[in-house]
Design a protein around this motif. Structure first.
Motif, mmCIF file in Angstrom:
data_model
loop_
_atom_site.group_PDB
_atom_site.id
_atom_site.type_symbol
_atom_site.label_atom_id
_atom_site.label_comp_id
_atom_site.label_asym_id
_atom_site.label_seq_id
_atom_site.Cartn_x
_atom_site.Cartn_y
_atom_site.Cartn_z
ATOM 1 N N PRO A 23 0.728 -1.219 0.120
ATOM 2 C CA PRO A 23 0.207 0.058 -0.196
ATOM 3 C C PRO A 23 0.817 1.196 0.029
ATOM 4 N N ILE A 24 2.103 1.086 0.092
ATOM 5 C CA ILE A 24 3.061 2.539 0.249
ATOM 6 C C ILE A 24 2.909 3.168 -1.156
ATOM 7 N N GLY A 25 2.619 4.333 -1.163
ATOM 8 C CA GLY A 25 2.741 5.139 -2.252
ATOM 9 C C GLY A 25 1.494 5.085 -3.438
ATOM 10 N N THR A 26 0.548 4.367 -2.949
ATOM 11 C CA THR A 26 -0.541 4.139 -4.232
ATOM 12 C C THR A 26 -1.575 5.104 -3.925
ATOM 13 N N GLN A 27 -1.887 5.713 -5.111
ATOM 14 C CA GLN A 27 -2.972 6.756 -5.082
ATOM 15 C C GLN A 27 -4.291 6.226 -5.810
ATOM 16 N N PRO A 28 -5.587 6.097 -5.327
ATOM 17 C CA PRO A 28 -6.517 5.591 -6.006
ATOM 18 C C PRO A 28 -6.850 6.783 -7.278
ATOM 19 N N ASN A 29 -7.442 5.971 -8.217
ATOM 20 C CA ASN A 29 -7.696 6.356 -9.715
ATOM 21 C C ASN A 29 -8.835 7.754 -9.393
ATOM 22 N N PRO A 30 -8.558 8.977 -9.471
ATOM 23 C CA PRO A 30 -9.537 9.801 -9.025
ATOM 24 C C PRO A 30 -10.782 9.911 -9.835
ATOM 25 N N VAL A 41 -8.347 0.545 -8.429
ATOM 26 C CA VAL A 41 -6.967 0.230 -8.902
ATOM 27 C C VAL A 41 -6.136 1.684 -8.714
ATOM 28 N N PRO A 42 -4.962 1.217 -8.380
ATOM 29 C CA PRO A 42 -3.981 2.595 -8.299
ATOM 30 C C PRO A 42 -3.756 2.924 -9.793
ATOM 31 N N GLN A 43 -3.092 4.067 -9.898
ATOM 32 C CA GLN A 43 -2.908 4.596 -11.397
ATOM 33 C C GLN A 43 -1.395 3.906 -11.705
ATOM 34 N N ARG A 44 -0.543 4.198 -10.694
ATOM 35 C CA ARG A 44 0.830 3.498 -10.956
ATOM 36 C C ARG A 44 1.319 2.575 -9.682
ATOM 37 N N PRO A 45 0.929 1.196 -9.943
ATOM 38 C CA PRO A 45 1.529 0.564 -8.717
ATOM 39 C C PRO A 45 2.830 0.294 -8.356
ATOM 40 N N GLN A 46 3.814 0.343 -9.456
ATOM 41 C CA GLN A 46 5.194 0.409 -9.105
ATOM 42 C C GLN A 46 5.654 -0.994 -8.546
ATOM 43 N N LEU A 47 5.052 -2.093 -9.112
ATOM 44 C CA LEU A 47 5.232 -3.539 -8.618
ATOM 45 C C LEU A 47 6.587 -4.046 -8.421
ATOM 46 N N LEU A 48 7.364 -3.611 -9.605
ATOM 47 C CA LEU A 48 8.593 -4.219 -9.551
ATOM 48 C C LEU A 48 9.630 -3.244 -8.329
ATOM 49 N N ARG A 49 9.396 -2.156 -8.217
ATOM 50 C CA ARG A 49 10.006 -1.265 -7.483
ATOM 51 C C ARG A 49 9.645 -2.112 -5.935
ATOM 52 N N LYS A 50 8.502 -2.221 -5.591
ATOM 53 C CA LYS A 50 7.901 -2.855 -4.439
ATOM 54 C C LYS A 50 8.572 -4.092 -4.375
ATOM 55 N N VAL A 51 8.619 -5.226 -5.210
ATOM 56 C CA VAL A 51 9.242 -6.262 -4.973
ATOM 57 C C VAL A 51 10.584 -6.271 -4.748
ATOM 58 N N VAL A 52 11.485 -5.100 -5.243
ATOM 59 C CA VAL A 52 12.765 -5.000 -4.911
ATOM 60 C C VAL A 52 12.954 -4.545 -3.363
ATOM 61 N N ILE A 53 12.096 -3.728 -3.060
ATOM 62 C CA ILE A 53 12.113 -3.054 -1.532
ATOM 63 C C ILE A 53 11.699 -4.374 -0.585
ATOM 64 N N THR A 54 10.704 -5.040 -1.045
ATOM 65 C CA THR A 54 10.394 -6.275 -0.188
ATOM 66 C C THR A 54 11.543 -7.382 0.065
ATOM 67 N N THR A 55 12.129 -7.591 -1.092
ATOM 68 C CA THR A 55 13.426 -8.359 -1.180
ATOM 69 C C THR A 55 14.240 -7.925 -0.292
ATOM 70 N N LEU A 56 14.571 -6.664 -0.383
ATOM 71 C CA LEU A 56 15.733 -6.101 0.442
ATOM 72 C C LEU A 56 15.480 -6.011 2.153
ATOM 73 N N VAL A 57 14.159 -5.772 2.234
ATOM 74 C CA VAL A 57 13.692 -5.815 3.737
ATOM 75 C C VAL A 57 13.690 -7.211 4.303
ATOM 76 N N SER A 58 13.269 -8.087 3.374
ATOM 77 C CA SER A 58 13.278 -9.425 3.981
ATOM 78 C C SER A 58 14.441 -9.788 4.088
ATOM 79 N N ALA A 59 15.357 -9.480 3.264
ATOM 80 C CA ALA A 59 17.054 -10.197 3.668
ATOM 81 C C ALA A 59 17.571 -9.592 4.786
ATOM 82 N N ILE A 60 17.198 -8.253 5.210
ATOM 83 C CA ILE A 60 17.663 -7.710 6.414
ATOM 84 C C ILE A 60 17.068 -8.531 7.448
ATOM 85 N N LEU A 61 15.797 -8.690 7.296
ATOM 86 C CA LEU A 61 15.072 -9.314 8.587
ATOM 87 C C LEU A 61 15.448 -10.735 8.862
ATOM 88 N N TRP A 62 15.650 -11.413 7.428
ATOM 89 C CA TRP A 62 15.940 -12.801 7.719
ATOM 90 C C TRP A 62 17.381 -13.157 8.397
#
Length: 86
Positions: A23-30, A41-62
């Motif tokens: 949910p970080i940074g998503t804006q609904p379609n006005p 549905v968000p206008q720009r979901p930026q899923l690749l960026r969120k997957v990369v952030i998730t992977t980095l955060v998960s590696a640190i937590l792991w």
């Protein structure tokens, strides 16, 4: 921790982190949908960026979980949380 347990723990952390990051940074379609008016549905979901952030955060937590499990700081074999002798 064995390699299989490490992979399972990483995947569990990754999925929890993904749902926290989505949910970080998503804006609904006005304008919404013309027919239904649904704006979910968000206008720009930026899923690749969120997957990369998730992977980095998960590696640190792991790494933190791995260090905690491998250390003797919390142990079920000795100390206060140890199983009683039979």
């Amino acid at each position: 921790m064995g390699w299989f347990s490490g992979v399972v723990v990483y995947l569990l952390i990754w999925w929890v982190a993904l749902f926290a990051v989505l949910p970080i940074g998503t804006q609904p379609n006005p304008e919404g949908d013309e027919q239904t008016g649904w704006r979910g549905v968000p206008q720009r979901p930026q899923l690749l960026r969120k997957v990369v952030i998730t992977t980095l955060v998960s590696a640190i937590l792991w790494l933190a979980v791995f260090a905690l499990i491998e250390s003797d700081w919390i142990s079920f074999r000795s100390g206060w949380w140890a199983m009683p002798d039979k």
